[in-house]
Design a protein around this motif. Sequence first.
Motif, PDB file in Angstrom:
ATOM      1  N   ASN A 116      55.269  19.715  -2.992  1.00 37.10           N
ATOM      2  CA  ASN A 116      54.441  19.102  -3.471  1.00 37.10           C
ATOM      3  C   ASN A 116      53.092  20.171  -3.786  1.00 37.10           C
ATOM      4  O   ASN A 116      52.010  19.871  -3.312  1.00 37.10           O
ATOM      5  CB  ASN A 116      53.323  17.907  -2.599  1.00 37.10           C
ATOM      6  CG  ASN A 116      54.524  16.585  -1.677  1.00 37.10           C
ATOM      7  OD1 ASN A 116      55.522  16.534  -2.531  1.00 37.10           O
ATOM      8  ND2 ASN A 116      54.590  17.398  -0.141  1.00 37.10           N
ATOM      9  N   PRO A 117      53.128  20.817  -5.091  1.00 37.26           N
ATOM     10  CA  PRO A 117      51.993  21.642  -5.530  1.00 37.26           C
ATOM     11  C   PRO A 117      50.906  21.009  -6.285  1.00 37.26           C
ATOM     12  O   PRO A 117      51.150  20.329  -6.639  1.00 37.26           O
ATOM     13  CB  PRO A 117      53.393  22.663  -6.202  1.00 37.26           C
ATOM     14  CG  PRO A 117      54.025  21.438  -6.457  1.00 37.26           C
ATOM     15  CD  PRO A 117      54.295  20.686  -5.273  1.00 37.26           C
ATOM     16  N   ASP A 118      50.194  21.517  -5.812  1.00 36.14           N
ATOM     17  CA  ASP A 118      49.354  21.666  -6.910  1.00 36.14           C
ATOM     18  C   ASP A 118      48.402  22.491  -7.876  1.00 36.14           C
ATOM     19  O   ASP A 118      49.911  24.025  -7.741  1.00 36.14           O
ATOM     20  CB  ASP A 118      47.494  21.870  -5.578  1.00 36.14           C
ATOM     21  CG  ASP A 118      47.314  23.121  -5.043  1.00 36.14           C
ATOM     22  OD1 ASP A 118      47.910  23.834  -5.005  1.00 36.14           O
ATOM     23  OD2 ASP A 118      46.645  22.962  -3.911  1.00 36.14           O
ATOM     24  N   THR A 119      47.452  22.663  -8.532  1.00 42.59           N
ATOM     25  CA  THR A 119      47.444  23.746  -9.400  1.00 42.59           C
ATOM     26  C   THR A 119      47.070  25.352  -9.201  1.00 42.59           C
ATOM     27  O   THR A 119      47.870  25.703  -9.961  1.00 42.59           O
ATOM     28  CB  THR A 119      46.150  23.463  -9.802  1.00 42.59           C
ATOM     29  OG1 THR A 119      45.724  21.645 -10.835  1.00 42.59           O
ATOM     30  CG2 THR A 119      45.780  24.255 -11.141  1.00 42.59           C
ATOM     31  N   ASP A 120      46.931  25.195  -7.878  1.00 44.12           N
ATOM     32  CA  ASP A 120      46.481  27.167  -7.472  1.00 44.12           C
ATOM     33  C   ASP A 120      48.246  26.896  -7.303  1.00 44.12           C
ATOM     34  O   ASP A 120      48.254  28.029  -7.564  1.00 44.12           O
ATOM     35  CB  ASP A 120      46.466  26.712  -5.878  1.00 44.12           C
ATOM     36  CG  ASP A 120      45.772  27.915  -5.991  1.00 44.12           C
ATOM     37  OD1 ASP A 120      45.807  28.930  -6.245  1.00 44.12           O
ATOM     38  OD2 ASP A 120      45.436  27.934  -4.526  1.00 44.12           O
ATOM     39  N   SER A 121      49.017  26.745  -6.160  1.00 44.24           N
ATOM     40  CA  SER A 121      50.378  26.428  -6.036  1.00 44.24           C
ATOM     41  C   SER A 121      51.347  27.177  -6.790  1.00 44.24           C
ATOM     42  O   SER A 121      51.646  28.278  -6.958  1.00 44.24           O
ATOM     43  CB  SER A 121      50.814  25.607  -5.171  1.00 44.24           C
ATOM     44  OG  SER A 121      51.855  26.038  -4.482  1.00 44.24           O
ATOM     45  N   ILE A 122      51.132  26.429  -7.723  1.00 53.63           N
ATOM     46  CA  ILE A 122      51.612  26.615  -9.858  1.00 53.63           C
ATOM     47  C   ILE A 122      51.297  28.366 -10.192  1.00 53.63           C
ATOM     48  O   ILE A 122      51.858  28.561 -10.571  1.00 53.63           O
ATOM     49  CB  ILE A 122      51.899  25.094 -10.508  1.00 53.63           C
ATOM     50  CG1 ILE A 122      52.410  23.748  -9.763  1.00 53.63           C
ATOM     51  CG2 ILE A 122      52.633  25.947 -11.743  1.00 53.63           C
ATOM     52  CD1 ILE A 122      53.752  24.496  -9.818  1.00 53.63           C
ATOM     53  N   ARG A 159      66.227  36.137  -1.882  1.00 53.79           N
ATOM     54  CA  ARG A 159      64.115  37.192  -1.333  1.00 53.79           C
ATOM     55  C   ARG A 159      63.369  36.348  -1.743  1.00 53.79           C
ATOM     56  O   ARG A 159      63.276  35.789  -2.944  1.00 53.79           O
ATOM     57  CB  ARG A 159      64.492  38.183  -1.994  1.00 53.79           C
ATOM     58  CG  ARG A 159      65.364  38.889  -1.678  1.00 53.79           C
ATOM     59  CD  ARG A 159      65.000  40.964  -2.068  1.00 53.79           C
ATOM     60  NE  ARG A 159      65.850  40.672  -3.602  1.00 53.79           N
ATOM     61  CZ  ARG A 159      65.511  42.279  -4.258  1.00 53.79           C
ATOM     62  NH1 ARG A 159      64.768  43.069  -3.637  1.00 53.79           N
ATOM     63  NH2 ARG A 159      66.293  41.261  -5.440  1.00 53.79           N
ATOM     64  N   ILE A 160      62.473  35.642  -1.057  1.00 57.27           N
ATOM     65  CA  ILE A 160      61.544  34.827  -2.384  1.00 57.27           C
ATOM     66  C   ILE A 160      59.621  35.594  -1.275  1.00 57.27           C
ATOM     67  O   ILE A 160      59.884  36.351  -0.742  1.00 57.27           O
ATOM     68  CB  ILE A 160      60.901  33.517  -1.328  1.00 57.27           C
ATOM     69  CG1 ILE A 160      61.273  33.599   0.685  1.00 57.27           C
ATOM     70  CG2 ILE A 160      62.751  32.927  -1.596  1.00 57.27           C
ATOM     71  CD1 ILE A 160      60.995  32.682   1.201  1.00 57.27           C
ATOM     72  N   ILE A 161      58.587  35.487  -2.432  1.00 57.64           N
ATOM     73  CA  ILE A 161      57.742  35.464  -1.944  1.00 57.64           C
ATOM     74  C   ILE A 161      56.857  34.556  -1.833  1.00 57.64           C
ATOM     75  O   ILE A 161      56.936  33.515  -2.536  1.00 57.64           O
ATOM     76  CB  ILE A 161      56.655  36.398  -3.194  1.00 57.64           C
ATOM     77  CG1 ILE A 161      57.447  38.027  -3.540  1.00 57.64           C
ATOM     78  CG2 ILE A 161      55.683  36.917  -3.201  1.00 57.64           C
ATOM     79  CD1 ILE A 161      57.213  38.433  -4.523  1.00 57.64           C
ATOM     80  N   LEU A 162      55.817  34.019  -1.161  1.00 54.13           N
ATOM     81  CA  LEU A 162      55.505  32.983  -0.731  1.00 54.13           C
ATOM     82  C   LEU A 162      53.972  32.737  -1.201  1.00 54.13           C
ATOM     83  O   LEU A 162      52.908  34.192  -0.861  1.00 54.13           O
ATOM     84  CB  LEU A 162      55.372  32.103   1.016  1.00 54.13           C
ATOM     85  CG  LEU A 162      56.686  31.656   1.717  1.00 54.13           C
ATOM     86  CD1 LEU A 162      56.341  31.456   2.780  1.00 54.13           C
ATOM     87  CD2 LEU A 162      57.857  31.338   0.976  1.00 54.13           C
ATOM     88  N   VAL A 163      53.135  31.658  -2.302  1.00 59.11           N
ATOM     89  CA  VAL A 163      51.645  31.809  -2.776  1.00 59.11           C
ATOM     90  C   VAL A 163      50.888  30.292  -2.083  1.00 59.11           C
ATOM     91  O   VAL A 163      52.245  29.581  -1.920  1.00 59.11           O
ATOM     92  CB  VAL A 163      51.583  32.126  -4.174  1.00 59.11           C
ATOM     93  CG1 VAL A 163      52.371  33.477  -4.390  1.00 59.11           C
ATOM     94  CG2 VAL A 163      52.482  31.117  -4.934  1.00 59.11           C
ATOM     95  N   ASP A 164      49.868  30.850  -1.894  1.00 56.19           N
ATOM     96  CA  ASP A 164      48.707  29.322  -1.336  1.00 56.19           C
ATOM     97  C   ASP A 164      49.498  29.048  -0.222  1.00 56.19           C
ATOM     98  O   ASP A 164      49.085  27.235   0.152  1.00 56.19           O
ATOM     99  CB  ASP A 164      49.176  28.701  -2.238  1.00 56.19           C
ATOM    100  CG  ASP A 164      47.834  27.653  -2.496  1.00 56.19           C
ATOM    101  OD1 ASP A 164      46.754  28.195  -2.042  1.00 56.19           O
ATOM    102  OD2 ASP A 164      48.005  26.325  -3.472  1.00 56.19           O
TER     103      ASP A 164
END
Length: 551
Positions: free
Chosen positions: A15-21, A309-314
Amino acid sequence: MPKTAHKVVVIGHRNPDTDSICSAIAYAELKNKTSSLVCEARRAGRMNQETEFVLKRFGVAPPRMCTDVNPKIRDVDYREMPGIPGSTSLRKAWEIMRDQQIDTLPITSADNELEGIITVKDIATANMDVFDTGVLATSRTTYKNILETLGGTMVVGNENAVCTTGHIRIGTATPEMLENNVEKGDIVILTNRYESQLCAIEKEASLLIICNGAKVGRTIQRIAEETGVAIMTAPCDTYAAGKLMSQCAPISYYMTRDDIMKFTLVTPVADVTRVMAKVRHRYFPILDEDGKYCGMVSRRNIIALRKRRIILVDHNEATQAVEGFDQAEILEIIDHHRIGSLETSGPVYFRNQPVGCTATIITQMYDENGVEIRPQIAGLLLAAILSDTLVFRSPTCTPVDVSAAHRLAKIAGVEIDAFASEMFEAGEKLDGKTPEEVFLQDFKVFMCGDVRFGVAQGSYMTRKNLKAAQQLLAPYLPEACGKQNVEDLYMLLTDVPKEESVVICTGRHAGEMLRSGFEKEPEEDGSWVLPGVISRKKQFIPALMSAYQEL
């Protein structure tokens, strides 16, 4: 044959917000410019209206959806071997198996449709069936297969002809015995004995195979042409020819056609492992997105699986991460929230700073790496900061956020207040939206002990829009509580100019937690008005956590 590695997925929370995207897009670009990794920004859920406005405003394509990073067959170094036609002889199929060290072959059509599979066991069974002298006719074997298997040469007739009648006969006996044994349409294996060759032709055999590389006389050739009898020569003796005849049959006759155990590129590896544990086959065919054959997979390939392989943000909460994150290799985490419950299998680069927005951290990382921020990326990072800090009103906002935002605004060529008003106005529109769509625009799940609860938030510039959202969402919350599998559910409706939030809630403990955490009582309509509370991260969640811990 190993395939090129998948791109590293840079992704925010569900449920991403603007920061996440926006942070995912910006960080993927930074990693592509400063490392050997090939990164792609993805999103773990549907974008909200605010984010859609931002991406459209700066001309950036939305990231592709990625709701599951559990390993799939496409992540496996499966064997990209070509299929073979069903007309291939058993002998040729066995040679391919021997040379490629594989015990299962896929049979495909001209347009790569999977028609069947054949195993070394099937070939062994066919070779054991020595009493089926009519196998070449039954299987409609081509003369070309016989020539290829015996290493022969066509003397009379067409190599593309097909065996349709008769049995295989060994013609080493006297012509008198041949006359009693050979029937019309038979395939007769002979030596250079003229009388026997002539007898087989007179008996209307369909094909003569002359062994030991013997030459065929012109008279025999002429008579054979006149009577429609085909002739080929072979370098082997009659014993070897007889042994090899059953291996001339096409594999389509012996292949498994029905109930073929096969997988697709998107079949989860966990499902494949369960199937392989029950089936004795060692290799299984794979179909691509169009249903076409594309390779074979074995147990050995599964054991050598390369994790995504993943990088997680926010985010750094397990409850907020994309499905299957625990089966992937997490390379990095970039976040500005509290350190949550997410665990990794090994050490990772983890950057967590007490600022108002992940985009602020990523802006710093561009500067630290000496990478110029493009106007498009600057616009995305600015929008994320304004959204997360509610245009610097949130208590999570720091001087670092403010400084970064003003610099990004100059690069992007926008005026902060005007742009923020447009952005929030686009985000709070309810026209044509279902309660679920509005609710999921910014929803996160949290854990405190054994209690799982969810908190959604929406920001509004006018009280009128806030009240409209409240009327739309209040009846939906009990249903959302069940869908999200949480005990308690809270919806923060934040009045940005007034700097307060109206909370509506449902669940076993929700009312009690709000009383304990904020020392407030509900309004007549059942909502809770919390003056000064506009940050879910810094004000709402910490108070709830304290209340749940006392519970």
